[in-house]
Design a protein around this motif. Structure first.
Motif, short mmCIF file in Angstrom:
data_model
loop_
_atom_site.label_atom_id
_atom_site.label_comp_id
_atom_site.label_asym_id
_atom_site.label_seq_id
_atom_site.Cartn_x
_atom_site.Cartn_y
_atom_site.Cartn_z
N UNK A 68 0.78 -1.23 0.00
CA UNK A 68 0.00 0.00 0.00
C UNK A 68 0.82 1.28 0.00
N UNK A 69 2.14 1.17 -0.13
CA UNK A 69 2.99 2.37 -0.08
C UNK A 69 2.67 3.39 -1.16
N UNK A 70 2.28 2.95 -2.34
CA UNK A 70 1.95 3.92 -3.40
C UNK A 70 0.72 4.73 -3.01
N UNK A 71 -0.25 4.10 -2.35
CA UNK A 71 -1.43 4.84 -1.88
C UNK A 71 -1.06 5.81 -0.76
N UNK A 72 -0.18 5.36 0.14
CA UNK A 72 0.28 6.24 1.21
C UNK A 72 1.04 7.43 0.64
N UNK A 73 1.85 7.18 -0.37
CA UNK A 73 2.61 8.26 -1.00
C UNK A 73 1.67 9.24 -1.70
N UNK A 74 0.65 8.74 -2.39
CA UNK A 74 -0.33 9.62 -3.03
C UNK A 74 -1.04 10.48 -1.98
#
Length: 160
Positions: free
Chosen positions: A130-136
């Motif tokens: 889920x890191x890409x969602x956290x980054x977004x």
């Protein structure tokens, strides 16, 4: 005074709910986390926590209510409290924005703890996936924060 505060909290909660729903098509790109941090500076930590809690509950009824809302509320209380403590020493909007980026990434980490438990998944793979969602979420919050700060400064002409 109590009526004024209750009215302000209701209006800000309604605003946050509308913003959360309006940006629903964009995963994790929502201005509400930035709004909660601005509320700390404009009205104090207690009001920011009240608005964030009510926003999660109300939008939970509209978008789907589950146990994860408790995790969202706890995660917001933690990052908003940390932000309020550190904001006292940071006066630069650039440093505050950087801090908000970091705290929003921490929110993603914290909510992943609750989510992994809820879905019965091992934490580390769940969090990493889920890191890409956290980054977004963190990037959008960092971009919305200066915009909302400017709006609130113009409206309030106060200490933001």
């Amino acid at each position: 005074m109590i009526t004024t505060r209750l009215t302000r909290l209701a209006i800000l909660t309604a605003l946050a709910c509308v913003l959360r729903i309006a940006f629903g098509a964009f995963p994790n790109v929502k201005p509400i986390t930035a709004l909660f941090f601005v509320l700390i500076l404009a009205y104090g930590l207690a009001d920011a926590i009240i608005v964030s809690t009510l926003t999660m509950i109300v939008t939970g009824f509209l978008m789907g209510f589950s146990v994860i809302i408790l995790g969202q509320i706890i995660s917001y209380v933690l990052i908003l409290s940390l932000g309020a403590m550190i904001f006292r020493w940071l006066k630069s909007i650039i440093l505050r924005t950087l801090l908000i980026f970091i705290l929003t990434m921490l929110y993603g980490f914290l909510i992943s703890i609750f989510s992994a438990q809820l879905f019965g998944s091992p934490f580390w793979p769940f969090w990493i996936s889920g890191l890409t969602f956290d980054l977004a979420h963190a990037v959008s919050t960092a971009l919305f924060f200066p915009i909302l700060m400017t709006i609130f400064k113009n409206i309030l002409k106060t200490r933001c």
